[in-house]
Enzyme design. Structure first.
Site, PDB file in Angstrom:
ATOM      1  N   LYS A 118       2.327   6.979   2.836  1.00 51.47           N
ATOM      2  CA  LYS A 118       1.592   6.845   4.094  1.00 51.47           C
ATOM      3  C   LYS A 118       0.985   5.444   4.165  1.00 51.47           C
ATOM      4  O   LYS A 118       0.715   4.849   3.126  1.00 51.47           O
ATOM      5  CB  LYS A 118       0.470   7.900   4.169  1.00 51.47           C
ATOM      6  CG  LYS A 118       0.923   9.335   3.963  1.00 51.47           C
ATOM      7  CD  LYS A 118       1.712   9.883   5.125  1.00 51.47           C
ATOM      8  CE  LYS A 118       2.072  11.347   4.903  1.00 51.47           C
ATOM      9  NZ  LYS A 118       2.838  11.919   6.025  1.00 51.47           N
ATOM     10  N   LYS A 168       2.935   6.590   7.513  1.00 51.02           N
ATOM     11  CA  LYS A 168       4.358   6.888   7.594  1.00 51.02           C
ATOM     12  C   LYS A 168       5.148   5.790   8.284  1.00 51.02           C
ATOM     13  O   LYS A 168       6.336   5.616   8.025  1.00 51.02           O
ATOM     14  CB  LYS A 168       4.582   8.227   8.286  1.00 51.02           C
ATOM     15  CG  LYS A 168       4.040   8.320   9.704  1.00 51.02           C
ATOM     16  CD  LYS A 168       4.451   9.619  10.391  1.00 51.02           C
ATOM     17  CE  LYS A 168       3.753  10.812   9.795  1.00 51.02           C
ATOM     18  NZ  LYS A 168       4.126  12.069  10.493  1.00 51.02           N
ATOM     19  N   GLU A 220       9.870  11.493   7.125  1.00 54.61           N
ATOM     20  CA  GLU A 220      11.062  11.819   7.910  1.00 54.61           C
ATOM     21  C   GLU A 220      11.271  10.864   9.078  1.00 54.61           C
ATOM     22  O   GLU A 220      12.393  10.676   9.551  1.00 54.61           O
ATOM     23  CB  GLU A 220      10.994  13.263   8.425  1.00 54.61           C
ATOM     24  CG  GLU A 220       9.875  13.556   9.406  1.00 54.61           C
ATOM     25  CD  GLU A 220       8.556  13.920   8.738  1.00 54.61           C
ATOM     26  OE1 GLU A 220       7.673  14.418   9.451  1.00 54.61           O
ATOM     27  OE2 GLU A 220       8.415  13.703   7.513  1.00 54.61           O
ATOM     28  N   HIS A 242      14.611  17.301   4.582  1.00 57.88           N
ATOM     29  CA  HIS A 242      13.418  17.527   5.390  1.00 57.88           C
ATOM     30  C   HIS A 242      13.798  18.359   6.603  1.00 57.88           C
ATOM     31  O   HIS A 242      14.909  18.254   7.117  1.00 57.88           O
ATOM     32  CB  HIS A 242      12.780  16.206   5.825  1.00 57.88           C
ATOM     33  CG  HIS A 242      11.375  16.388   6.322  1.00 57.88           C
ATOM     34  ND1 HIS A 242      11.096  16.813   7.604  1.00 57.88           N
ATOM     35  CD2 HIS A 242      10.175  16.240   5.715  1.00 57.88           C
ATOM     36  CE1 HIS A 242       9.782  16.911   7.759  1.00 57.88           C
ATOM     37  NE2 HIS A 242       9.202  16.574   6.630  1.00 57.88           N
ATOM     38  N   SER A 289       4.523  21.083   0.886  1.00 57.50           N
ATOM     39  CA  SER A 289       4.021  19.797   1.355  1.00 57.50           C
ATOM     40  C   SER A 289       3.253  19.989   2.649  1.00 57.50           C
ATOM     41  O   SER A 289       3.664  20.766   3.504  1.00 57.50           O
ATOM     42  CB  SER A 289       5.202  18.834   1.588  1.00 57.50           C
ATOM     43  OG  SER A 289       4.768  17.613   2.130  1.00 57.50           O
TER      44      SER A 289
END
Length: 475
Positions: A175, A177, A204, A294, A379
């Site tokens: 992060k 992100k 993602e 993901h 997560s």
């Protein structure tokens, strides 16, 4: 037209519209071992009987259309049609029913999740006779699952590649992100890995944007991995997101990752699509890369209780299409995940044989035969105080991924990673000694914090943080 064709087309054909249930509702049907079975939550429009609604689902997701057609006489509908073979009311819900549908295997292309979903969750979901429709579960017969490669490697092969056993794996999403340069991004990866994490992860959203092109990110992350491995003596990895706008570009990125010698790449399997995902999974097996998956976009599909598709179906589809990890909720963090339901699809991801268990939302017994298992990834909004619960809920064969719970440490990324690793090792040791993590979890973390200043600082920062909202995903 030959006389023979003329006769076949005319005999038994009567133009017009007839009720679906006359052809597609077959309560006496005995399902075959080779049938794909589906459980749909059906909400009919007022005035539509449940038998007609269930039959309509079976028809529109297999051989049927809105009217009788003369070409029905040129094939064997009995061989190819879907059948609604059982209907039951949903307890506590008005005008909702579970319709069970059996599909003959010949309706589907071998090894293609894309084709299977095009039929089963295709146009039928826009059918006007239904107010809502949700696919709750699928039974994939071994005769069909054996046509899929499945995960590139699976749980045991991954552990052997990493040389890590007897505990969950630890990860962290970098992060912020979006917005970091490739060099700063690589530095964040290095700090986390040297602090004790097994993996770090591209968010993602990270593909190849102007602030950080994919090739630069791959190079700086590879440098971070090798540097951290040299310092710690442990095998490390970073989920390099290969998701791209075309399949060709996706494979090009995976090829570059392989050339760098890194152990794992990543794909957004729903936004990228099942065809792309299966192609990448095949490449990963052939070239020794692990594949992290993901599930971005899943909540658009699975969060509404009466319409869409439950995540357990998406999880089964991923195991068939191919992936070594997939995000599966946390039960305790910021994202959706009711405990028994989450554990139900976690078992469907990991185990070879899963018994029917309606208390966990599993409608059918599922036999995966030799298809490798997938590691569930917990997560989203988790931190060190959650470690005992996560260790107890998910067990060893899982990845526990702390993004903000690592990078938000007051002393920086590496101390955040140390705090998580110490907390995990303390929980695993306590469990192995026979202690009850559910009851003694906080005590175990406090005891470990006495000799780990990094963990003590993390405990202080997140002692009051909770995400307490009612779960949407209930039975």
């Amino acid at each position: 037209m030959s006389p023979q064709t003329e006769t076949k087309a005319s005999v038994g054909f009567k133009a017009g519209v007839k009720d679906y249930k006359l052809t597609y509702y077959t309560p006496d049907y005995e399902t075959k071992d080779t049938d794909i079975l589906a459980a749909f939550r059906v909400t009919p429009q007022p005035g539509v009987p449940p038998e007609e609604a269930g039959a309509a689902v079976a028809a529109e997701s297999s051989t049927g259309t809105w009217t009788t057609v003369w070409t029905d006489g040129l094939t064997s509908l009995d061989r190819y049609k879907g059948r609604c073979y059982h209907i039951e009311p949903v307890a506590g819900e008005e005008s909702q029913f579970i319709a069970y549908v059996a599909y003959p295997l010949d309706l589907f292309e071998e090894g293609s999740v894309t084709n299977m979903f095009t039929s089963i969750v295709g146009n039928v979901f826009g059918f006007k006779a239904l107010r809502a429709l949700r696919l709750e579960d699928l039974r994939i017969p071994p005769a069909y699952s054996k046509t899929f490669q499945g995960p590139p490697h699976g749980i045991q092969v991954e552990r052997d590649k990493l040389n890590k056993y007897g505990r969950p794996l630890l990860g962290c999403t970098i992060k912020p992100k979006l917005g970091l340069s490739a060099k700063n991004y690589g530095r964040a990866v290095y700090e986390c890995l040297r602090g004790g994490l097994d993996f770090t992860k591209d968010d993602e959203n990270v593909n190849s944007q102007p602030f950080m092109r994919w090739r630069d990110r791959f190079l700086f992350c590879a440098e971070a991995i090798y540097k951290a491995q040299a310092e710690t003596g442990e095998i490390k990895g970073h989920y390099l997101n290969a998701t791209a706008g075309t399949c060709e570009e996706m494979i090009k990125r995976a090829v570059f990752a392989r050339e760098l010698g890194v152990p794992i790449v990543m794909h957004d399997y729903l936004t990228g699509g099942f065809t792309a995902n299966t192609s990448l999974a095949h490449y990963c097996r052939d070239n020794g890369l692990l594949l992290h998956i993901h599930r971005a976009m899943h909540a658009v599909i699975d969060r509404q209780k009466n319409h869409g598709m439950h995540f357990r179906v998406l999880a089964k589809a991923l195991r068939m299409s191919g992936g070594d990890h997939i995000h599966a909720g946390t039960v305790v963090g910021k994202l959706e995940g009711e405990r028994e339901i989450t554990l139900g699809f976690v078992d469907l991801l990991r185990d070879d044989y899963i018994e029917k268990d309606r208390s966990r939302g599993i409608y059918f017994t599922q036999d995966w035969v030799s298809l490798p298992g997938v590691l569930p990834v917990a997560s989203g909004g988790i931190h060190v105080w959650h470690m005992p619960a996560l260790t107890e809920i998910f067990g060893d064969d899982s990845v526990l991924q702390f993004g903000g719970g690592t990078l938000g440490h007051p002393w920086g990324n590496a101390p955040g990673a140390v705090a998580n690793r110490v907390a995990l090792e303390a929980c695993v040791q306590a469990r192995n000694e026979g202690r009850d993590l559910a009851r003694e979890g906080n005590e175990i973390i406090r005891a470990a914090a006495k000799w780990s200043p990094e963990l003590a600082a993390a405990c202080e920062v997140w002692k009051e943080i909770k995400f307490e909202f009612p779960a949407m995903d209930t039975l």
